[in-house]
Design a protein around this motif. Structure first.
Motif, PDB file in Angstrom:
ATOM      1  N   GLN A 159      39.226  50.407  45.496  1.00  0.00           N
ATOM      2  CA  GLN A 159      40.331  50.066  46.397  1.00  0.00           C
ATOM      3  C   GLN A 159      41.080  48.830  45.928  1.00  0.00           C
ATOM      4  O   GLN A 159      42.231  48.625  46.298  1.00  0.00           O
ATOM      5  CB  GLN A 159      39.796  49.862  47.815  1.00  0.00           C
ATOM      6  CG  GLN A 159      39.357  51.146  48.495  1.00  0.00           C
ATOM      7  CD  GLN A 159      38.819  50.921  49.894  1.00  0.00           C
ATOM      8  OE1 GLN A 159      38.639  49.791  50.336  1.00  0.00           O
ATOM      9  NE2 GLN A 159      38.552  52.011  50.602  1.00  0.00           N
ATOM     10  N   ALA A 160      40.420  47.994  45.107  1.00  0.00           N
ATOM     11  CA  ALA A 160      41.078  46.821  44.542  1.00  0.00           C
ATOM     12  C   ALA A 160      41.688  47.123  43.178  1.00  0.00           C
ATOM     13  O   ALA A 160      42.086  46.209  42.456  1.00  0.00           O
ATOM     14  CB  ALA A 160      40.086  45.666  44.422  1.00  0.00           C
ATOM     15  N   GLY A 161      41.739  48.402  42.807  1.00  0.00           N
ATOM     16  CA  GLY A 161      42.415  48.811  41.588  1.00  0.00           C
ATOM     17  C   GLY A 161      41.537  49.039  40.385  1.00  0.00           C
ATOM     18  O   GLY A 161      42.026  49.404  39.315  1.00  0.00           O
ATOM     19  N   LEU A 162      40.221  48.828  40.523  1.00  0.00           N
ATOM     20  CA  LEU A 162      39.327  48.957  39.369  1.00  0.00           C
ATOM     21  C   LEU A 162      38.610  50.298  39.418  1.00  0.00           C
ATOM     22  O   LEU A 162      37.628  50.481  40.147  1.00  0.00           O
ATOM     23  CB  LEU A 162      38.332  47.796  39.367  1.00  0.00           C
ATOM     24  CG  LEU A 162      37.507  47.585  38.095  1.00  0.00           C
ATOM     25  CD1 LEU A 162      38.396  47.528  36.859  1.00  0.00           C
ATOM     26  CD2 LEU A 162      36.677  46.312  38.211  1.00  0.00           C
ATOM     27  N   GLU A 204      47.730  38.120  51.083  1.00  0.00           N
ATOM     28  CA  GLU A 204      47.177  39.407  51.478  1.00  0.00           C
ATOM     29  C   GLU A 204      46.331  39.944  50.335  1.00  0.00           C
ATOM     30  O   GLU A 204      46.666  39.777  49.159  1.00  0.00           O
ATOM     31  CB  GLU A 204      48.307  40.384  51.834  1.00  0.00           C
ATOM     32  CG  GLU A 204      49.035  39.978  53.109  1.00  0.00           C
ATOM     33  CD  GLU A 204      49.993  41.040  53.618  1.00  0.00           C
ATOM     34  OE1 GLU A 204      50.339  41.938  52.833  1.00  0.00           O
ATOM     35  OE2 GLU A 204      50.379  40.965  54.797  1.00  0.00           O
ATOM     36  N   ALA A 205      45.214  40.566  50.681  1.00  0.00           N
ATOM     37  CA  ALA A 205      44.206  40.972  49.704  1.00  0.00           C
ATOM     38  C   ALA A 205      44.749  42.001  48.713  1.00  0.00           C
ATOM     39  O   ALA A 205      45.811  42.611  48.912  1.00  0.00           O
ATOM     40  CB  ALA A 205      42.995  41.543  50.434  1.00  0.00           C
ATOM     41  N   CYS A 206      43.982  42.198  47.636  1.00  0.00           N
ATOM     42  CA  CYS A 206      44.388  43.125  46.579  1.00  0.00           C
ATOM     43  C   CYS A 206      44.637  44.532  47.120  1.00  0.00           C
ATOM     44  O   CYS A 206      43.873  45.035  47.952  1.00  0.00           O
ATOM     45  CB  CYS A 206      43.308  43.202  45.507  1.00  0.00           C
ATOM     46  SG  CYS A 206      43.056  41.685  44.591  1.00  0.00           S
ATOM     47  N   ASP A 207      45.681  45.162  46.610  1.00  0.00           N
ATOM     48  CA  ASP A 207      45.942  46.560  46.956  1.00  0.00           C
ATOM     49  C   ASP A 207      45.310  47.453  45.902  1.00  0.00           C
ATOM     50  O   ASP A 207      44.514  47.005  45.074  1.00  0.00           O
ATOM     51  CB  ASP A 207      47.454  46.807  47.100  1.00  0.00           C
ATOM     52  CG  ASP A 207      48.217  46.573  45.794  1.00  0.00           C
ATOM     53  OD1 ASP A 207      47.584  46.414  44.721  1.00  0.00           O
ATOM     54  OD2 ASP A 207      49.462  46.555  45.844  1.00  0.00           O
ATOM     55  N   THR A 241      34.546  38.557  45.242  1.00  0.00           N
ATOM     56  CA  THR A 241      34.258  39.673  44.332  1.00  0.00           C
ATOM     57  C   THR A 241      35.496  40.541  44.131  1.00  0.00           C
ATOM     58  O   THR A 241      35.829  40.923  42.998  1.00  0.00           O
ATOM     59  CB  THR A 241      33.102  40.528  44.882  1.00  0.00           C
ATOM     60  OG1 THR A 241      31.936  39.713  45.024  1.00  0.00           O
ATOM     61  CG2 THR A 241      32.792  41.688  43.954  1.00  0.00           C
ATOM     62  N   LEU A 242      36.203  40.853  45.211  1.00  0.00           N
ATOM     63  CA  LEU A 242      37.397  41.700  45.104  1.00  0.00           C
ATOM     64  C   LEU A 242      38.550  40.954  44.443  1.00  0.00           C
ATOM     65  O   LEU A 242      39.391  41.579  43.785  1.00  0.00           O
ATOM     66  CB  LEU A 242      37.797  42.204  46.493  1.00  0.00           C
ATOM     67  CG  LEU A 242      36.796  43.164  47.143  1.00  0.00           C
ATOM     68  CD1 LEU A 242      37.241  43.524  48.550  1.00  0.00           C
ATOM     69  CD2 LEU A 242      36.633  44.425  46.296  1.00  0.00           C
ATOM     70  N   PHE A 243      38.598  39.635  44.603  1.00  0.00           N
ATOM     71  CA  PHE A 243      39.597  38.838  43.881  1.00  0.00           C
ATOM     72  C   PHE A 243      39.392  39.001  42.373  1.00  0.00           C
ATOM     73  O   PHE A 243      40.351  39.218  41.625  1.00  0.00           O
ATOM     74  CB  PHE A 243      39.464  37.373  44.291  1.00  0.00           C
ATOM     75  CG  PHE A 243      40.400  36.429  43.580  1.00  0.00           C
ATOM     76  CD1 PHE A 243      41.743  36.362  43.934  1.00  0.00           C
ATOM     77  CD2 PHE A 243      39.935  35.597  42.571  1.00  0.00           C
ATOM     78  CE1 PHE A 243      42.615  35.486  43.287  1.00  0.00           C
ATOM     79  CE2 PHE A 243      40.795  34.714  41.915  1.00  0.00           C
ATOM     80  CZ  PHE A 243      42.141  34.659  42.282  1.00  0.00           C
ATOM     81  N   MET A 244      38.143  38.928  41.919  1.00  0.00           N
ATOM     82  CA  MET A 244      37.844  39.147  40.500  1.00  0.00           C
ATOM     83  C   MET A 244      38.173  40.573  40.081  1.00  0.00           C
ATOM     84  O   MET A 244      38.715  40.807  39.002  1.00  0.00           O
ATOM     85  CB  MET A 244      36.373  38.858  40.209  1.00  0.00           C
ATOM     86  CG  MET A 244      35.975  37.416  40.269  1.00  0.00           C
ATOM     87  SD  MET A 244      34.372  37.110  39.456  1.00  0.00           S
ATOM     88  CE  MET A 244      33.318  38.309  40.262  1.00  0.00           C
ATOM     89  N   ALA A 245      37.816  41.535  40.939  1.00  0.00           N
ATOM     90  CA  ALA A 245      38.080  42.938  40.611  1.00  0.00           C
ATOM     91  C   ALA A 245      39.571  43.188  40.437  1.00  0.00           C
ATOM     92  O   ALA A 245      39.988  43.941  39.549  1.00  0.00           O
ATOM     93  CB  ALA A 245      37.511  43.845  41.701  1.00  0.00           C
ATOM     94  N   GLY A 246      40.395  42.557  41.284  1.00  0.00           N
ATOM     95  CA  GLY A 246      41.838  42.728  41.168  1.00  0.00           C
ATOM     96  C   GLY A 246      42.369  42.192  39.862  1.00  0.00           C
ATOM     97  O   GLY A 246      43.256  42.797  39.233  1.00  0.00           O
ATOM     98  N   GLY A 302      45.398  46.265  42.331  1.00  0.00           N
ATOM     99  CA  GLY A 302      44.813  44.968  42.016  1.00  0.00           C
ATOM    100  C   GLY A 302      45.721  43.794  42.286  1.00  0.00           C
ATOM    101  O   GLY A 302      45.418  42.664  41.883  1.00  0.00           O
ATOM    102  N   ARG A 303      46.826  44.025  42.992  1.00  0.00           N
ATOM    103  CA  ARG A 303      47.806  42.961  43.210  1.00  0.00           C
ATOM    104  C   ARG A 303      47.686  42.334  44.594  1.00  0.00           C
ATOM    105  O   ARG A 303      47.567  43.040  45.592  1.00  0.00           O
ATOM    106  CB  ARG A 303      49.228  43.504  43.012  1.00  0.00           C
ATOM    107  CG  ARG A 303      49.484  43.976  41.596  1.00  0.00           C
ATOM    108  CD  ARG A 303      50.931  44.369  41.373  1.00  0.00           C
ATOM    109  NE  ARG A 303      51.142  44.803  39.998  1.00  0.00           N
ATOM    110  CZ  ARG A 303      51.323  43.987  38.976  1.00  0.00           C
ATOM    111  NH1 ARG A 303      51.346  42.681  39.179  1.00  0.00           N
ATOM    112  NH2 ARG A 303      51.500  44.448  37.756  1.00  0.00           N
ATOM    113  N   LEU A 304      47.761  41.017  44.621  1.00  0.00           N
ATOM    114  CA  LEU A 304      47.867  40.283  45.875  1.00  0.00           C
ATOM    115  C   LEU A 304      49.301  40.374  46.380  1.00  0.00           C
ATOM    116  O   LEU A 304      50.192  40.844  45.663  1.00  0.00           O
ATOM    117  CB  LEU A 304      47.505  38.812  45.655  1.00  0.00           C
ATOM    118  CG  LEU A 304      46.103  38.494  45.125  1.00  0.00           C
ATOM    119  CD1 LEU A 304      46.006  37.009  44.778  1.00  0.00           C
ATOM    120  CD2 LEU A 304      45.050  38.867  46.142  1.00  0.00           C
TER     121      LEU A 304
END
Length: 252
Positions: free
Chosen positions: A98-101, A223-226, A68-73, A229-231
């Protein structure tokens, strides 16, 4: 009393009337900004006029949240408002933020079943004034994904479809699809912090490009989205790449 699909679509159209296109010429692809990923994607990023499918590696909540957070990023790095169509009210807005959205960019629509959800996504894609259209389904056959792909073509609104795990199990990405790319996301152990620091490091995901048109599959530990929204590449890989670059410079 359940609301009919035409009524939901009419309500969505009223919401979309308030969204205007910025009138700017936008790039045809959305790069990740990470060379190891962008170099493996045929157009150098995710095509904006296309459908992209994402699935969690397992039904585990940690993998579901990672997907879900991958999509949000991805949606966060798109250019404008985001339509997110859901079947259940389980989205955690602070997590998306937190994932930029940011909440101000989101338009939510709730569908009663997968058919309504796919219809709402198609309506959003044909509007042409959105940056991304996101949906979560359990089942979407080839004709369904072909309709979404056709609705996205000619525009600059990226379509992101999450295939959820069914109760009976199985691989959500086993069904043929017209999607341009298909991704599988799993959570991974976070990097340990230096001795003496409390807590854990930035979350990590195993990101697998299962299939893409015109290119090969691949997988990465990221590393997860900041908050943008960037990995990111894990620090040890960045250090290894930098070290290799210095070695090449000395050899030259």
């Amino acid at each position: 009393m359940p609301v009919s699909c035409p009524a939901i679509i009419a309500e969505l159209r009223e919401s979309l009337k308030k969204v205007e296109s910025d009138g700017l010429r936008r790039r045809p692809v959305l790069p990740f900004g990470i060379a190891p990923i962008d170099e493996r994607l045929a157009p150098g990023g995710l095509r904006l006029d296309s459908l992209h499918e994402i699935s969690a590696a397992s039904p585990a909540p940690s993998d579901d949240a990672a997907a879900t957070l991958f999509m949000a990023g991805i949606a966060a790095r798109a250019w404008g408002p985001v339509l997110w169509v859901v079947r259940r009210r389980d989205l955690f807005a602070p997590g998306l933020y937190q994932a930029g959205l940011a909440p101000g960019r989101l338009i939510y629509a709730e569908a009663g079943d997968d058919a309504e959800l796919l219809a709402l996504m198609e309506e959003g894609l044909r509007h042409r004034g959105l940056g991304a259209v996101v949906g979560e389904v359990k089942r979407a056959a080839m004709p369904n994904t072909r309709r979404l792909q056709l609705a996205a073509e000619g525009g600059k609104t990226i379509a992101l479809l999450m295939k959820r795990h069914a109760r009976e199990g199985g691989n959500p990405l086993a069904v043929p699809s017209a999607a341009m790319t298909r991704w599988r996301i799993a959570s991974a152990p976070s990097a340990p912090l230096p001795v003496g620091d409390a807590g854990v490091g930035r979350a990590r995901w195993q990101v697998e490009l299962v299939r893409q048109r015109g290119g090969e599959s691949a997988d990465w530990m990221m590393e997860a989205c900041d908050e943008t929204g960037r990995l990111a590449l894990p620090a040890r890989l960045v250090d290894r790449t930098a070290g290799a670059g210095r070695a090449l410079s000395r050899a030259a």
